[in-house]
Design a protein around this motif. Structure first.
Motif, PDB file in Angstrom:
ATOM      1  N   PHE A   1       1.391   2.441  -3.409  1.00  0.00           N
ATOM      2  CA  PHE A   1       0.139   3.013  -3.895  1.00  0.00           C
ATOM      3  C   PHE A   1      -0.039   4.411  -3.323  1.00  0.00           C
ATOM      4  O   PHE A   1      -0.314   5.366  -4.044  1.00  0.00           O
ATOM      5  N   GLU A   2       0.176   4.526  -2.015  1.00  0.00           N
ATOM      6  CA  GLU A   2      -0.022   5.818  -1.347  1.00  0.00           C
ATOM      7  C   GLU A   2       0.882   6.887  -1.924  1.00  0.00           C
ATOM      8  O   GLU A   2       0.446   7.994  -2.202  1.00  0.00           O
ATOM      9  N   SER A   3       2.156   6.531  -2.115  1.00  0.00           N
ATOM     10  CA  SER A   3       3.086   7.563  -2.559  1.00  0.00           C
ATOM     11  C   SER A   3       2.870   7.939  -4.026  1.00  0.00           C
ATOM     12  O   SER A   3       2.870   9.105  -4.365  1.00  0.00           O
ATOM     13  N   SER A   4       2.633   6.948  -4.872  1.00  0.00           N
ATOM     14  CA  SER A   4       2.560   7.331  -6.279  1.00  0.00           C
ATOM     15  C   SER A   4       1.154   7.628  -6.785  1.00  0.00           C
ATOM     16  O   SER A   4       0.976   8.388  -7.715  1.00  0.00           O
TER      17      SER A   4
ATOM     18  N   MET B   1      -8.559   2.849   1.545  1.00  0.00           N
ATOM     19  CA  MET B   1      -7.552   1.812   1.754  1.00  0.00           C
ATOM     20  C   MET B   1      -7.996   0.944   2.923  1.00  0.00           C
ATOM     21  O   MET B   1      -8.258   1.449   4.015  1.00  0.00           O
ATOM     22  N   ILE B   2      -8.122  -0.363   2.654  1.00  0.00           N
ATOM     23  CA  ILE B   2      -8.735  -1.266   3.626  1.00  0.00           C
ATOM     24  C   ILE B   2      -7.683  -1.890   4.551  1.00  0.00           C
ATOM     25  O   ILE B   2      -7.852  -1.958   5.752  1.00  0.00           O
TER      26      ILE B   2
ATOM     27  N   ILE C   1       0.824  -1.213   0.000  1.00  0.00           N
ATOM     28  CA  ILE C   1       0.000   0.000   0.000  1.00  0.00           C
ATOM     29  C   ILE C   1       0.864   1.273   0.000  1.00  0.00           C
ATOM     30  O   ILE C   1       0.433   2.305  -0.483  1.00  0.00           O
ATOM     31  N   GLN C   2       2.102   1.154   0.500  1.00  0.00           N
ATOM     32  CA  GLN C   2       2.970   2.346   0.519  1.00  0.00           C
ATOM     33  C   GLN C   2       3.236   2.858  -0.895  1.00  0.00           C
ATOM     34  O   GLN C   2       3.178   4.054  -1.155  1.00  0.00           O
TER      35      GLN C   2
END
Ligand code: ADP
Ligand code: MG
Length: 307
Positions: A239-242, A254-255, A236-237
């Motif tokens: 995903f979060e950053s980009s 985000m689950i 998820i990191q």
């Protein structure tokens, strides 16, 4: 729209031996509509239907069929109704045809042509000269529906017509009911304890529990409604950053450390996939989440009640 109401229940109550089984139920059924009565076993579906067709008295409240009160004008109101409540009783050693002919003679003004018409409408032509006892459950149900339609009623009442059928059988009944609603402009009220069946068949549903109205749900609302897509990524990191920072116009949540749920229109899904890949996100799975109607039903009726 008022003139399109074919059946109206106004504050219906039913008490049997000091026990209040139906509490203040009101709803309307419109011309050409397939309305579901959805509730767990024992919630009062059969009792409600038995009152509508006059098999059981009403403790208080009014039922109007095409504007006629069933209390004051039973004869006029009941002729607009065709019903299959509980399993229909047919002669097992007669063919489907002979059974229908037998019932048609007990009704006023039902011609042989009408019998052939309902046989065709329910797709029973091929099997109609076989003995009833050889019919599958789905065919038996269809014969029951054909029988209920013989006198060309404006309203068809079906109590758990898909009970015990496999998914293919359910789909078949669904197709026939949609056809009946379209071809004959019949309004259909059917009951089920299974949300999945109601969801497949009906335009609208009334949820009841413990003899009480809980909620009315418009199924057609779901058309054009956003879908929920679950995307599982490597982590998820990334995903979060980009993705989050790229200010893309998506609604998501985000689950856990691998899962994101997007709320999205179906036609925008390919673009979302492209955007995810372009952002360098490693996608493992993409699945469509089940309709939230199921969550709603469970929430409304309190959990362990779908069966
Ligand atoms: N004739 C009756 N006498 C007493 N109780 C009844 C009678 N018919 C139904 N009930 C009760 O009324 C409730 C609703 O039953 P029913 O209408 O058959 O529910 P459903 O069709 O939704 O399963 C149940 O608790 C049932 O036991
Ligand atoms: Mg029942």
């Amino acid at each position: 729209m008022k003139e399109d109401i074919v059946l109206e229940l106004n504050n219906i109550n039913k008490t049997i031996k000091d026990q209040q089984i139906i509490k203040d139920i009101s709803f309307e059924l419109y011309k050409g509509e397939v309305l579901g009565l959805l509730g767990p076993n024992g919630s009062g579906k059969t009792t409600t239907m038995r009152m509508i067709v006059g098999l059981m008295g009403i403790t208080s409240g009014e039922i109007y069929i095409k504007g006629h009160s069933i209390k004051n004008n039973f004869k006029e109101s009941i002729k607009h109704i065709g019903a299959m409540i509980e399993t229909p009783a047919f002669y097992p050693f007669y063919s489907g045809y002979k059974n229908l002919m037998y019932f048609s003679r007990m009704l006023e003004g039902v011609s042989k042509e009408r019998v052939l018409e309902v046989i065709d409408l329910l797709g029973l032509s091929n099997a109609i000269h076989k003995k009833f006892s050889t019919y599958s459950l789905g065919m038996k149900q269809r014969l029951g529906i054909a029988q209920a339609l013989l006198h060309n009623p404006s309203i068809l009442i079906l109590d758990e017509p898909t009970n015990g059928l496999d998914p293919a059988g359910v789909r078949e009944i669904r197709d026939y009911l949609k056809r009946i609603a379209e071809v004959e402009q019949t309004a259909i009220l059917l009951s089920s304890h299974l949300l999945s069946e109601i969801e497949l068949i009906c335009d609208r549903a009334i949820i009841i529990q413990n003899g009480q109205f809980v909620e009315a749900i418009e199924m057609s609302d779901k058309i054009g409604e956003k879908l929920f897509i679950e995307v599982v990524v490597k982590n998820i990191q990334d995903f979060e950053s980009s993705f989050s920072e790229s200010k893309m116009n998506y609604t998501f949540e985000m689950i856990d450390n691998r899962t994101i749920v997007f709320e999205i229109d179906e036609e925008d899904i390919p673009l979302l996939m492209k955007d995810l890949i372009m952002a360098g996100i490693e996608v493992y799975y993409v699945t469509r989440k089940k309709e939230r109607l199921e969550d709603l039903f469970i929430q409304l009726t309190g959990g362990n009640v779908i069966e």
